[in-house]
Scaffold this active site. Structure first.
Site, PDB file in Angstrom:
ATOM      1  N   ARG A  68       0.847  -1.194   0.000  1.00  0.00           N
ATOM      2  CA  ARG A  68       0.000   0.000   0.000  1.00  0.00           C
ATOM      3  C   ARG A  68       0.884   1.246   0.000  1.00  0.00           C
ATOM      4  O   ARG A  68       1.896   1.278   0.717  1.00  0.00           O
ATOM      5  CB  ARG A  68      -0.906   0.006   1.239  1.00  0.00           C
ATOM      6  CG  ARG A  68      -2.018  -1.025   1.216  1.00  0.00           C
ATOM      7  CD  ARG A  68      -2.610  -1.154   2.611  1.00  0.00           C
ATOM      8  NE  ARG A  68      -3.782  -2.017   2.667  1.00  0.00           N
ATOM      9  CZ  ARG A  68      -3.756  -3.341   2.726  1.00  0.00           C
ATOM     10  NH1 ARG A  68      -2.603  -3.974   2.710  1.00  0.00           N
ATOM     11  NH2 ARG A  68      -4.873  -4.034   2.790  1.00  0.00           N
ATOM     12  N   HIS A  71      -0.176   3.296   4.752  1.00  0.00           N
ATOM     13  CA  HIS A  71      -0.750   2.236   5.601  1.00  0.00           C
ATOM     14  C   HIS A  71      -0.250   0.844   5.175  1.00  0.00           C
ATOM     15  O   HIS A  71      -0.994  -0.133   5.235  1.00  0.00           O
ATOM     16  CB  HIS A  71      -2.279   2.253   5.574  1.00  0.00           C
ATOM     17  CG  HIS A  71      -2.885   3.515   6.126  1.00  0.00           C
ATOM     18  ND1 HIS A  71      -3.319   3.632   7.419  1.00  0.00           N
ATOM     19  CD2 HIS A  71      -3.125   4.713   5.552  1.00  0.00           C
ATOM     20  CE1 HIS A  71      -3.812   4.852   7.628  1.00  0.00           C
ATOM     21  NE2 HIS A  71      -3.701   5.528   6.505  1.00  0.00           N
ATOM     22  N   ASN A 144      -9.072   6.564  11.356  1.00  0.00           N
ATOM     23  CA  ASN A 144      -7.782   6.631  12.033  1.00  0.00           C
ATOM     24  C   ASN A 144      -8.003   6.691  13.538  1.00  0.00           C
ATOM     25  O   ASN A 144      -9.143   6.826  13.987  1.00  0.00           O
ATOM     26  CB  ASN A 144      -7.020   7.894  11.606  1.00  0.00           C
ATOM     27  CG  ASN A 144      -6.344   7.747  10.244  1.00  0.00           C
ATOM     28  OD1 ASN A 144      -6.095   6.641   9.773  1.00  0.00           O
ATOM     29  ND2 ASN A 144      -6.051   8.875   9.619  1.00  0.00           N
TER      30      ASN A 144
END
Ligand code: HDD
Length: 687
Positions: A68, A71, A144
């Site tokens: 990714r 992340h 988050n």
């Protein structure tokens, strides 16, 4: 010549392995020898016709997929969501209708900046993404552990991410924001200042994924069956309470156990101590939005819980590991556009950009449009459509109809259904096409100040130390000063503490605010970690240091008391083989002292014998075990025989109420102390 199973005659071994367990190639052909390639002679060249070896190496060569872009390092866990309060008045989403109903989930926690192989305790935001496999399709809440974001417009995301990741010329630093590029970008982007307070706080170094909050960040919409819309912000509230580590501890944990967070989750689930979060909603309407000091579409702002309380409507329980890390944690694909009927988007420009980015990135990462057919991504409700073909198409149409409308009647495939189909909120939208930032997004300091004044003295000290550490890693003075100019607009105490830490005696000009900050926003207790800790030591870990001759009864009592509290106990000893205790029994160790520094525990106990106490007083890992626990404000239990070790580390001369002498009769009192998690008064004194 090395003998292969075939050379051994084959028959006995082949009889022993049943057909179901026989190794095969990807084509299903049984493999006779997995040790040796096919050669022309024992010392001759390998033959191109060796389809068994080519099958194996071909696949190995293609094992990796792109990580990714952010992340990259994550850890996924299965679970379920149980509704505790139905909200049909607010949303017609199927998942919110029936109290007690369970919906399967998959949650992936992550750090943002580091590569896949980086360490867990980087100072960083943590991703908290949950896929709900609802009866009306997948809903992804891609949040988050911090409720605000660095930037207001998705247009700036690539710049933000480039600035924090490794510099393109040198390929470092890895997994950290403590460098010139990041602070250069931030100090030129005043909208980021609020989030940096969160990032410099201990929120960015959580003790465990289990002990942190989650936030959907953006304002979304809830839509009920009549089509009525309310605004909503989503929260995850950990039932385990909040907890973080201190920075010096984080640095050491990264060396001692780079997998600290994933191991923690693994251990907790293995022990049946399933972490839980309540799903909270802050619901408000247009009247509140119009009245609120800030724009509810601005993702750099929170809505304080004192203004709109968080209503808990359900519980997420994480209770199962993945079977295969790659298949599930790596291949899971979240997307903010995966929403279900009853939940809808808003015009937050960051959210709008995200809606483009996630689907786009999955195409690259997972190689084609059929990633929705991978089991971890596939909905668990019926799926009917006319999408077809593409790379790796697993789920294929049957029959002749692959379009609609068609006139094939029953065999003609699925049809639209306006009654239960997704309907967007019919918000009226008009405007001139233009590239602008709304005036209503112009306040950058008021909530940063509110965050600061909401913290305890300990937390403020940590925030100032966080900025000091990070800015000290910036080699360019102009960047340090520019950032200080922003902090001066947040709070004088913060700016002065950071200036002092950096050794700056002459303050720069404050940054020029785009809008005059509001200085009288009230503090909000919900913003502090220490005001939202647990009231027990459950889910935490005691490091119990023992040696030969140590008091068996006391060790047993400590284990029993901490287990009764719901905590884990790790036995640490000078040797991994364990120790022979006072009653002659051998107690196996979980860890050898060198591999289990006290940073990986929440509290420690030293149950030593007189001989052991004397010898270990000269042992460096034992000294570090004690002095780190002391420096990190942990509770330390000790028996009289551990005194030489306390002396050798200087702790004996600085005893406080967090260094607790114990015997079999006072174990419960020690457990009670540990419920505070840390003895912060020691840190205040050390300062
Ligand atoms: Fe993002 C991944 C959370 C802004 C573009 N993001 C990603 C993940 C989380 C978030 C938790 C990891 C999902 C997983 O575990 O697979 N991102 C956020 C939050 C944001 C945010 C809370 C702001 C409120 N993100 C954001 C913006 C953009 C992206 C503004 C682009 C314009 N994010 C991505 C991405 C990623 C991603 C590039 C990388 C891997 C992936 O999506 O699947 O599309």
């Amino acid at each position: 010549m090395t003998k292969t199973p075939m050379d051994k005659g084959g028959a006995p071994r082949q009889q022993a392995i049943d057909r179901a367990r026989t190794m095969t190639t990807a084509q299903g052909g049984p493999v006779a020898d997995d040790q040796n390639s096919l050669k022309a002679g024992a010392r001759g060249p390998t033959l191109l016709e060796d389809h068994v070896m080519r099958d194996k190496i071909f696949h190995f060569d293609h094992e990796r997929i792109p990580e990714r872009v952010v992340h990259a390092r994550g850890y996924g866990v299965h679970g379920h969501f149980e509704l505790t309060e139905a909200i049909p008045d607010l949303s017609c989403a199927d998942i919110f209708q029936r109290v007690g109903e369970k919906t399967l989930t998959f949650t992936r926690f992550s750090t943002v900046a580091g590569n896949k192989g980086s360490f867990d305790l980087a100072r960083d935001v943590r991703g908290f993404a949950t896929k709900f496999y609802t009866k009306e399709g997948n809903w992804d809440l891609v949040g988050n552990n911090i409720p605000v974001f660095f930037i207001q417009d998705a247009m700036k995301f690539p710049d933000l991410v480039h600035s924090v990741k490794q510099a393109p010329d040198r390929g470092f630093p890895q997994a950290q924001s403590a460098h010139d590029n990041f602070w250069d970008f931030i100090s030129l982007s005043p909208e980021a200042v609020h989030m940096t307070l969160w990032q410099m706080s201990d929120r960015a170094i959580p003790r465990s994924f289990r002990f942190m909050e989650g936030f959907g960040v953006h304002t979304f919409r809830l839509i009920n069956a009549e089509g009525r819309s309310h605004y909503v912000k989503f929260h995850w509230k950990p039932r385990q309470g909040l907890q973080s580590v201190v920075w010096n501890e984080a640095l050491k944990i990264n060396g001692a156990d780079p997998d600290f967070h994933r191991r923690d989750m693994w251990d907790a689930i293995d022990a049946g101590d399933f972490p839980q979060w309540d799903l909270g909603i802050q619901v408000f309407d247009d009247a509140f939005a119009d009245d609120f000091e800030f724009d509810i579409l601005d993702p750099t702002k929170i809505i304080p819980e004192e203004r709109v309380p968080v209503r808990r409507i359900g519980t997420l329980t994480l209770d199962a590991h993945v079977d295969n890390f790659f298949a599930e944690t790596e291949q899971v694909a979240f997307c903010t556009q995966n929403i279900v009927r009853g939940i809808d988007q808003t015009n937050d420009p960051l959210l709008q950009g995200r809606n483009f980015s996630y689907l786009d990135t999955q195409l690259k990462r997972l190689g084609g449009p059929n990633f929705t057919q991978i089991p971890i991504n596939a909905p668990k409700c019926p799926v009917h459509h006319f999408q077809q073909d593409g790379h790796m198409a697993i789920r294929n149409l049957k029959g002749r109809a692959n379009y609609e409308p068609n006139s094939w009647g029953e065999d003609g495939g699925p049809r639209e259904n306006p009654e239960i189909g997704f309907a967007s909120h019919p918000e009226e939208v008009t405007g001139t096409k233009q590239r602008v930032r709304s005036e209503t997004f112009a306040d950058h300091y008021s909530q940063a100040r509110q965050f600061w004044i909401s913290q305890t003295a300990t937390e403020r000290r940590h925030i100032a130390a966080g900025y000091t550490f990070e800015l000290s890693k910036c080699q360019h003075e102009r960047i340090r000063l520019r950032m200080l100019g922003h902090l001066m607009n947040v709070h004088d105490d913060l700016a002065n503490a950071v200036a002092k830490g950096l050794g700056i005696t002459e303050m720069p000009e404050p940054a020029k605010p785009a809008r005059t900050p509001i200085t009288d926003l009230p503090p909000s207790d919900a913003l502090s970690i220490l005001k939202n800790g647990p009231d027990s030591f459950a889910g935490r870990k005691l490091g119990l240091y023992i040696c030969d001759g140590a008091d068996a009864e006391l060790i047993g009592a400590l284990e029993e008391a901490f287990r009764a509290e719901g905590a884990m106990v790790t036995i640490v000893a000078p040797h991994i083989h364990g120790a022979t205790l006072s009653d002659g029994t051998r107690k196996p160790a979980d860890e050898k002292i060198d591999g289990a520094p006290s940073v990986v525990f929440d509290a420690v106990a030293l149950v030593l014998s007189e001989d052991g106490g004397r010898t270990l007083a000269n042992n460096k890992p034992s000294q570090d075990f004690v002095s780190d626990a002391f420096a990190h404000a942990k509770f330390i239990a000790w028996t009289a025989a551990a005194m030489p070790l306390l002396k050798a580390t200087g702790v004996a001369g600085n005893m406080d109420a967090g260094v607790v002498a114990i015997d079999s009769g006072t174990v419960d009192a020690f457990v009670k102390c540990c419920r505070d998690l840390r003895f912060w008064a020691r840190e205040d004194k050390m300062e």
